[in-house]
Design a protein around this motif. Structure first.
Motif, PDB file in Angstrom:
ATOM      1  N   GLU A   2       1.186  -1.008   0.169  1.00  8.95           N
ATOM      2  CA  GLU A   2       0.006   0.169   0.112  1.00  8.95           C
ATOM      3  C   GLU A   2       1.149   1.072   0.260  1.00  8.95           C
ATOM      4  N   GLY A   3       0.722   2.240  -1.082  1.00 12.12           N
ATOM      5  CA  GLY A   3       0.672   3.427  -0.867  1.00 12.12           C
ATOM      6  C   GLY A   3       2.496   3.592  -1.512  1.00 12.12           C
ATOM      7  N   THR A   4       2.835   2.658  -2.199  1.00 12.50           N
ATOM      8  CA  THR A   4       3.492   3.037  -3.211  1.00 12.50           C
ATOM      9  C   THR A   4       3.886   3.694  -4.134  1.00 12.50           C
ATOM     10  N   GLY A   5       2.517   3.816  -5.006  1.00 13.24           N
ATOM     11  CA  GLY A   5       2.819   5.142  -5.432  1.00 13.24           C
ATOM     12  C   GLY A   5       3.150   6.299  -5.237  1.00 13.24           C
ATOM     13  N   ASN A   6       3.396   6.606  -4.440  1.00 15.71           N
ATOM     14  CA  ASN A   6       3.387   8.191  -3.477  1.00 15.71           C
ATOM     15  C   ASN A   6       4.921   8.038  -3.124  1.00 15.71           C
ATOM     16  N   VAL A   7       5.751   7.149  -3.768  1.00 16.83           N
ATOM     17  CA  VAL A   7       7.574   7.079  -3.191  1.00 16.83           C
ATOM     18  C   VAL A   7       8.371   8.126  -4.563  1.00 16.83           C
ATOM     19  N   ALA A   8       8.469   8.552  -4.083  1.00 17.54           N
ATOM     20  CA  ALA A   8       9.203   9.930  -5.037  1.00 17.54           C
ATOM     21  C   ALA A   8      10.558   9.072  -5.396  1.00 17.54           C
TER      22      ALA A   8
END
Length: 67
Positions: free
Chosen positions: A4-10
């Protein structure tokens, strides 16, 4: 850790234009877009196309300092 939330990693590095062709760089071959562009640049270094210019007076200064 879940996915979850790996799409928000810069990304580690921002994508920049490839110095050879201008396409966006890839992470694997940064700052180039591909292995081909990376090899083109390496060939230019090895063949002497890229060179740091040296002035004649710089050589004279180095000789004078070592004495």
């Amino acid at each position: 850790m879940s996915g979850e939330g790996t799409g928000n990693v810069a990304p580690l590095r921002p994508k920049r234009p490839c110095p050879e062709c201008g396409r966006l760089s890839s992470r694997e071959t940064y700052p180039f877009c591909s292995t081909r562009c990376k090899h083109v640049d390496l060939n230019r270094w090895l063949s002497g196309s890229y060179a740091i210019p040296v002035r004649d007076d710089e050589e004279d200064c180095d000789e004078g300092e070592s004495k």
